[in-house]
Motif scaffolding. Structure first.
Motif, PDB file in Angstrom:
ATOM      1  N   ASP A  34       0.837  -1.205   0.000  1.00 33.91           N
ATOM      2  CA  ASP A  34       0.000   0.000   0.000  1.00 33.91           C
ATOM      3  C   ASP A  34       0.874   1.258   0.000  1.00 33.91           C
ATOM      4  OD1 ASP A  34      -2.819   0.452  -0.176  1.00 33.91           O
ATOM      5  OD2 ASP A  34      -2.624   1.612   1.671  1.00 33.91           O
ATOM      6  N   LYS A  38       1.191   4.232  -2.862  1.00 30.47           N
ATOM      7  CA  LYS A  38       1.164   5.662  -2.514  1.00 30.47           C
ATOM      8  C   LYS A  38       2.365   6.392  -3.118  1.00 30.47           C
ATOM      9  CE  LYS A  38       0.785   8.637   1.539  1.00 30.47           C
ATOM     10  NZ  LYS A  38       0.741   8.652   3.009  1.00 30.47           N
ATOM     11  N   PHE A  52      -7.134   7.568  -1.989  1.00 30.03           N
ATOM     12  CA  PHE A  52      -6.832   7.021  -0.663  1.00 30.03           C
ATOM     13  C   PHE A  52      -7.988   6.220  -0.066  1.00 30.03           C
ATOM     14  CE2 PHE A  52      -4.039  10.666  -1.246  1.00 30.03           C
ATOM     15  CZ  PHE A  52      -2.820  10.023  -1.099  1.00 30.03           C
ATOM     16  N   LYS A  53      -9.143   6.335  -0.672  1.00 35.92           N
ATOM     17  CA  LYS A  53     -10.301   5.575  -0.183  1.00 35.92           C
ATOM     18  C   LYS A  53     -10.431   4.228  -0.887  1.00 35.92           C
ATOM     19  CE  LYS A  53     -12.787   9.916   0.376  1.00 35.92           C
ATOM     20  NZ  LYS A  53     -12.960  10.007   1.808  1.00 35.92           N
TER      21      LYS A  53
ATOM     22  N   GLU B  14      -9.069   9.747   9.951  1.00 35.79           N
ATOM     23  CA  GLU B  14      -8.701   8.337   9.913  1.00 35.79           C
ATOM     24  C   GLU B  14      -9.797   7.488   9.253  1.00 35.79           C
ATOM     25  OE1 GLU B  14      -7.728   6.536  13.686  1.00 35.79           O
ATOM     26  OE2 GLU B  14      -7.553   4.574  12.693  1.00 35.79           O
ATOM     27  N   ASN B  17     -10.061   8.158   5.505  1.00 36.40           N
ATOM     28  CA  ASN B  17      -8.787   8.083   4.750  1.00 36.40           C
ATOM     29  C   ASN B  17      -8.464   9.395   4.026  1.00 36.40           C
ATOM     30  OD1 ASN B  17      -8.057   5.321   5.257  1.00 36.40           O
ATOM     31  ND2 ASN B  17      -9.765   4.754   3.960  1.00 36.40           N
ATOM     32  N   GLU B  19      -6.004  11.364   3.555  1.00 36.84           N
ATOM     33  CA  GLU B  19      -4.547  11.446   3.760  1.00 36.84           C
ATOM     34  C   GLU B  19      -3.945  12.778   3.338  1.00 36.84           C
ATOM     35  OE1 GLU B  19      -2.038   8.274   2.982  1.00 36.84           O
ATOM     36  OE2 GLU B  19      -3.505   6.728   3.460  1.00 36.84           O
TER      37      GLU B  19
END
Lengths: 206, 85
Positions: A34, A38, A52-53, B14, B17, B19
């Motif tokens: 993962d 990224k 990111f989901k 969190e 997500n 980020e």
């Protein structure tokens, strides 16, 4: 019969590295897949917070498509007329298991809607279509193994029936220790004839 | 209340997500949906699960959810008044 179609670009993405047209563009220096995905996202200077989901399968699909479609977006006409033909062996089983785990207990029953959304293998293609505004044919097949012949025939039929100008094909297998994305773009220009043998050779060339 | 707002911001980042955001990026009165954090309908469902899991609050009325998720400030006031754990 004269071969009218070519593979213009191809890409491999594994837990170890990502390569485009045989040239490695990034090596994974961690054991975390993962985190590696990224890194690839960051390397592409992408700004797409929905990434990111996504689950690992969709991230892999999204990044593979991004690498090839972005590369060709300036040189290929009608890039938005690209059909998507993907396949794998394990469907979305890894995320299915994660979802199933979250609904196991009667007392700790908190299924995540975001996880549930990804319990279909074709969701990744939907993400690609949204990102690149593709309103084209798309299909996701689940095979026991990579099927070069089927993919070649299916792709040619889409092109010959003028359903699209180009076809992005992918094998996106994510389950357990296996992480492998193989993507190739079929167009009317390129150096590699779009044949079963060439597809098979490129698939095994990782 | 300040501690609860901080806790909610951390939980939202969190659980959803997010980020590319940090706690410092979320102002108390920023809209969570639309222009603010740009959350979508799946995020709304995820927030409903979060309230149930962390605070024992069960939201069943979609209209009520819409007003509760207006901002972190509004959400914190609602949690403070209705939390079961």
């Amino acid at each position: 019969m004269k071969n009218e179609y070519f593979i213009s670009d191809f890409c491999h993405m594994t837990a170890e590295e990502v390569s485009v047209n045989g040239a490695v563009i990034l090596k994974n220096e961690t054991a975390d897949f993962d985190a590696f995905l990224k890194k690839i996202y960051q390397l592409q200077n992408l700004k797409y917070s929905k990434f990111f989901k996504m689950d690992a399968l969709s991230k892999l699909t999204f990044l593979g498509a991004e690498l090839l479609l972005k590369k060709e977006s300036s040189s290929l006409k009608n890039i938005q007329d690209t059909a998507l033909v993907f396949s794998n062996k394990s469907s979305s089983l890894e995320t299915d298991r994660k979802h199933q785990k979250s609904i196991q207990s009667n007392t700790d029953f908190y299924p995540s809607p975001a996880v549930f959304v990804y319990t279909l293998p074709n969701i990744g293609m939907g993400e690609v279509a949204i990102r690149h505004q593709l309103q084209t044919e798309n299909a996701f097949f689940v095979f026991e193994q990579f099927e070069a012949e089927f993919l070649q025939k299916y792709t040619v039929s889409l092109l010959q029936e003028k359903k699209c100008h180009h076809v992005l094909c992918g094998w996106t297998e994510v389950d357990g220790a296996t992480r492998h994305g193989f993507f190739y773009l079929v167009t009317q220009k390129g150096n590699i004839p779009h044949t079963k043998q060439n597809i098979q050779n490129l698939y095994t060339q990782r | 209340m300040e501690a609860l707002k901080q806790e909610l911001k951390e939980s939202i980042l969190e659980a959803l997500n997010l980020e590319e955001f940090t706690v410092a990026d979320i102002n108390d009165t920023d809209p969570l949906f639309g222009d603010g954090l740009g959350l979508d309908s799946i995020d709304a469902l995820e927030l409903i699960v979060l309230l149930d899991k962390d605070y024992g609050i069960k939201l069943t009325d979609p209209e009520e959810s819409k007003s509760i998720f207006k901002s972190v400030e509004v959400l914190a006031s609602y949690v403070e008044a209705n939390r079961k754990k």
